[in-house]
Scaffold this active site. Sequence first.
Site, short mmCIF file in Angstrom:
data_model
loop_
_atom_site.label_atom_id
_atom_site.label_comp_id
_atom_site.label_asym_id
_atom_site.label_seq_id
_atom_site.Cartn_x
_atom_site.Cartn_y
_atom_site.Cartn_z
N LYS A 1 0.83 -1.21 0.00
CA LYS A 1 0.00 0.00 0.00
C LYS A 1 0.87 1.27 0.00
O LYS A 1 2.08 1.21 0.28
CB LYS A 1 -0.91 -0.01 1.23
CG LYS A 1 -1.93 -1.17 1.27
CD LYS A 1 -2.87 -0.98 2.48
CE LYS A 1 -3.72 -2.19 2.77
NZ LYS A 1 -4.63 -1.96 3.93
N TYR B 1 -12.50 -2.14 -2.84
CA TYR B 1 -12.97 -2.16 -1.45
C TYR B 1 -14.50 -2.13 -1.35
O TYR B 1 -15.04 -1.71 -0.32
CB TYR B 1 -12.36 -1.00 -0.66
CG TYR B 1 -10.95 -1.26 -0.17
CD1 TYR B 1 -10.63 -2.40 0.57
CD2 TYR B 1 -9.94 -0.34 -0.42
CE1 TYR B 1 -9.34 -2.63 1.03
CE2 TYR B 1 -8.64 -0.56 0.05
CZ TYR B 1 -8.34 -1.71 0.77
OH TYR B 1 -7.07 -1.94 1.24
N ASN C 1 -1.74 0.07 7.52
CA ASN C 1 -1.24 -1.27 7.87
C ASN C 1 -0.48 -1.95 6.74
O ASN C 1 -0.31 -3.16 6.72
CB ASN C 1 -2.37 -2.13 8.45
CG ASN C 1 -3.49 -2.35 7.45
OD1 ASN C 1 -3.36 -1.97 6.28
ND2 ASN C 1 -4.56 -2.98 7.89
N HIS D 1 -2.09 -5.27 1.67
CA HIS D 1 -3.37 -5.94 1.49
C HIS D 1 -3.14 -7.35 0.98
O HIS D 1 -2.26 -7.56 0.13
CB HIS D 1 -4.22 -5.19 0.45
CG HIS D 1 -5.40 -5.98 -0.03
ND1 HIS D 1 -6.60 -6.00 0.66
CD2 HIS D 1 -5.58 -6.81 -1.10
CE1 HIS D 1 -7.45 -6.80 0.02
NE2 HIS D 1 -6.86 -7.30 -1.05
N GLU E 1 -10.35 -9.75 -7.26
CA GLU E 1 -9.39 -8.66 -7.14
C GLU E 1 -8.29 -8.75 -8.20
O GLU E 1 -7.85 -7.72 -8.71
CB GLU E 1 -8.79 -8.68 -5.72
CG GLU E 1 -9.82 -8.35 -4.66
CD GLU E 1 -9.34 -8.58 -3.24
OE1 GLU E 1 -8.16 -8.97 -3.05
OE2 GLU E 1 -10.14 -8.37 -2.30
P1 IDP Z 1 -7.73 -6.64 5.86
O1 IDP Z 1 -6.93 -5.63 5.08
O2 IDP Z 1 -6.93 -7.23 6.99
O3 IDP Z 1 -8.38 -7.67 4.99
P2 IDP Z 1 -10.38 -5.44 6.12
O4 IDP Z 1 -11.30 -5.67 7.26
O5 IDP Z 1 -10.70 -6.05 4.81
O6 IDP Z 1 -8.90 -5.83 6.60
O7 IDP Z 1 -10.27 -3.86 5.96
C1 IDP Z 1 -9.66 -3.30 4.80
C2 IDP Z 1 -8.75 -2.18 5.23
O8 IDP Z 1 -9.55 -1.12 5.77
C3 IDP Z 1 -7.77 -2.53 6.35
O9 IDP Z 1 -6.60 -3.12 5.89
C4 IDP Z 1 -7.52 -1.19 6.98
O10 IDP Z 1 -6.51 -0.48 6.25
C5 IDP Z 1 -8.84 -0.47 6.82
N1 IDP Z 1 -9.64 -0.58 8.04
C6 IDP Z 1 -10.26 -1.67 8.53
N2 IDP Z 1 -10.91 -1.40 9.68
C7 IDP Z 1 -10.70 -0.09 9.91
C8 IDP Z 1 -11.11 0.80 10.95
O11 IDP Z 1 -11.84 0.44 11.89
N3 IDP Z 1 -10.68 2.10 10.84
C9 IDP Z 1 -9.90 2.54 9.81
N4 IDP Z 1 -9.49 1.73 8.81
C10 IDP Z 1 -9.88 0.44 8.86
MG MG Z 2 -9.89 -7.45 3.58
#
Ligand code: IDP
Ligand code: MG
Length: 137
Positions: free
Chosen positions: A11, A51, A114, A117, A128
């Site tokens: 990312k 997303y 984080n 992805h 995707e």
């Molecule tokens: P993942 O990336 O571990 O699959 P997902 O639940 O699919 O996690 O969420 C997609 C992305 O959205 C996450 O990687 C993170 O960057 C962001 N995200 C998820 N939950 C939150 C939140 O509560 N606040 C802000 N960003 C979030």
């Molecule tokens: Mg995800």
Amino acid sequence: MAAEQTLILVKPDAVARGLIGEVLSRIERKGYRIEALEMRTLERTVAEEHYAEHVERPFFGELVDFITGGPLVALCVAGEDAVVGMRSIIGATNPIEAAPGSIRGDFATVIGENLVHGSDSAESAKRELGIFFPGRF
Ligand code: IDP
Ligand code: MG
């Protein structure tokens, strides 16, 4: 056990921090193959499609701002159980809960930044990969 492909994104926060090599190195050291790689900056429409499952979440706008905010590196990664295996290398969504030794556990502190992805299922991976590498996988 099955040979699989998965979509990985290095990312924009990871690119900005100079962590492309670190992430690619961990993928290759594990034994997975990088079958496609492209650096690009996403249009909002592409980010919204990627997303789409999160469209109703309160953080959706921020998520799209973030993922379109600079160049990222999209990868097709392949190997045995690559979907689950890559999720394990990446670590839990919240970096504070991510195990030390995982990418998020070692390099991140904030859920919105984080670093990486990884597709969450074989079906998600197919969808995707179709967005990022149309017609190739
Ligand atoms: P993942 O990336 O571990 O699959 P997902 O639940 O699919 O996690 O969420 C997609 C992305 O959205 C996450 O990687 C993170 O960057 C962001 N995200 C998820 N939950 C939150 C939140 O509560 N606040 C802000 N960003 C979030
Ligand atoms: Mg995800």
